[in-house]
Design an enzyme around this catalytic site. Structure first.
Site: not given
Ligand code: S3P
Length: 425
Positions: A165, A167, A312, A339, A385
């Site tokens: 990740s 993030q 993504d 997500k 998305r």
């Protein structure tokens, strides 16, 4: 929203909006730097506007014009205790990266996001930050928002990321930048490296030795000019649209081609797509033009180290796979479950409603092609998305697609439908 396109051909040239990950980081580094940062081609999607809003509440002056965002950086020391709650909206990147920044600042702050953020795990960030000395409290032992952060003096860390990740990596990097001494982050699988690149762009130092990222604490940054490349995660929708619509060719200008993000390009090659890529310039981040034409596609397998490089894009790759001959298997993608929605479930459920042969597995999905898609009623589930995947599916569907909650798309691509209409021949 009713989508009845009549299976058109697509053609033309567009520039997709700025990269979401880079836009967030440009505000963060711009604020933490001393002096002025001018950002061009910034993504004015809701997520990145949440980041701007949070930094304004921390006392940073940020000007917005049509062409530029100007951040008047205060340096680490100039950020001020916010007098109201920091609202990160739908943005996981804002929430997690801000935690790393706020953990070391000498004041108290409270963070909250929307319903989707409230379901997403924050302990993946609060646990390593706590071991650096951070004082973060939150619902269910700091697992979820709302979170309260009392800034404290931070210690260095040597941390092996348990999940791939960017993030989590970035939050730990921001905390490490505030600790005294050197921290090491070990990344078993490479994830997007925009934070590391931006440290250098803002005059800082970061070392990479194999899978080890070494960060020295106590660095200060200098304001600079940032050009945000087009977001390959947004370009992905039109790459897929061009490949699956009849007699089509779409040119995507100034798209980011950072190696840690181009897994979708590898998959297009694996599936036999008709695509050309021309690298045009290089300033901090690689940029180029991607051209995709209607393609004869074959199924493929997507797993392992490729996954973080296209995490993504998996929902739209699933749509692509419905138009490929044979089976496509996606494995090692459990991260999709945490997500904006559980994207394994949402993409499988929604594509099925239009006639796709797709099935969820524990860590991914299996798609069998080639299927003729038909009309039907689908939903974005509030996930930008998923909304865009269904709109692209509507382009090739035989019949009308009713899309519930298309507004979610503004999180990352406010001009999406304008671009769709522009590309219909
Ligand atoms: C992002 C990292 C990825 C990605 C997200 C943006 C970032 O999340 O899915 O859209 O900007 O660092 P994870 O770090 O959870 O994989």
């Amino acid at each position: 929203m009713k989508l009845n396109f009549g299976q058109p051909s697509l053609g033309g040239r567009i520039e997709v909006p700025g990269d979401k990950s880079i836009s967030h980081r440009s505000i963060m580094f711009g604020a933490l730097a001393n002096g002025k940062t001018v950002i061009r081609h910034f993504l004015k999607g809701e997520d990145c506007l949440s980041t701007i809003d949070c930094f304004r509440k921390l006392g940073v002056e940020i000007e917005e014009t049509d062409e530029e965002i100007i951040v008047h950086g205060t340096g680490w020391d100039g950020l001020k205790e916010p007098s109201s709650i920091l609202d990160t909206g739908n943005s996981g990147t804002t929430t997690r990266l801000m935690l790393g920044i706020l953990a070391g600042l000498p004041f108290h702050s409270v963070m909250i996001g929307d319903e989707s953020i409230a379901r997403r795990p924050m302990d993946r960030v609060t646990v390593p930050l706590a071991s650096m000395g951070a004082d973060i409290a939150g619902r269910d032992n700091g697992r979820f928002t709302p979170l309260s952060i009392r800034g404290s003096k931070l210690k260095t860390i040597e941390y092996r990321l348990p999940v791939a990740s960017a993030q989590v990596k970035s939050a730990v990097i921001f905390a490490a930048l505030q600790a005294e001494g050197e921290s090491v982050i070990i990344e078993p699988e490479a994830t997007r490296d925009h934070t590391e690149k931006m440290i250098e762009q803002f005059g800082g130092i970061v070392r990479r030795e194999g899978d080890r990222i070494i960060i020295k604490g106590g660095q200060s940054f200098k304001g600079t000019d940032v050009y945000v490349p087009g977001d390959i995660s947004s370009a992905a929708f039109f790459m897929v649209a061009a490949a699956i619509a009849p007699d089509s060719e779409i040119v995507l200008l100034n798209t980011g081609l950072n190696e840690t993000r181009t897994g979708i390009v590898d998959v297009f090659k694996q599936m036999g797509a008709d695509m050309t890529i021309e690298k045009t310039s290089f300033k901090g981040e690689e940029i180029g033009t991607i051209t995709v034409r209607t393609s004869k596609l074959k199924g493929t397998e997507i797993s392992g180290a490729l996954i973080p490089r296209l995490i993504d894009e998996i929902p739209v790759i699933a749509l692509l796979a419905t138009q490929a001959e044979g089976e496509t298997i996606i494995r090692d993608a459990e991260e999709l479950k945490v997500k904006e929605t559980n994207r394994i479930d949402t993409v499988v459920d929604e594509l099925k409603k239009l006639g796709a042969d797709i099935e969820a597995t524990d860590d991914g999905m299996i798609i069998r092609g080639k299927s003729k898609l038909h009309g039907g009623s689908v939903s974005s589930h509030g996930d930008h998305r998923i909304g865009m995947v269904m709109a692209i599916a509507a382009l090739i569907a035989d019949g009308e697609v009713k899309l519930e909650n298309p507004e979610a798309i503004a999180v990352s691509y406010p001009e999406f439908f304008e671009h769709v209409n522009q590309l219909i021949k």
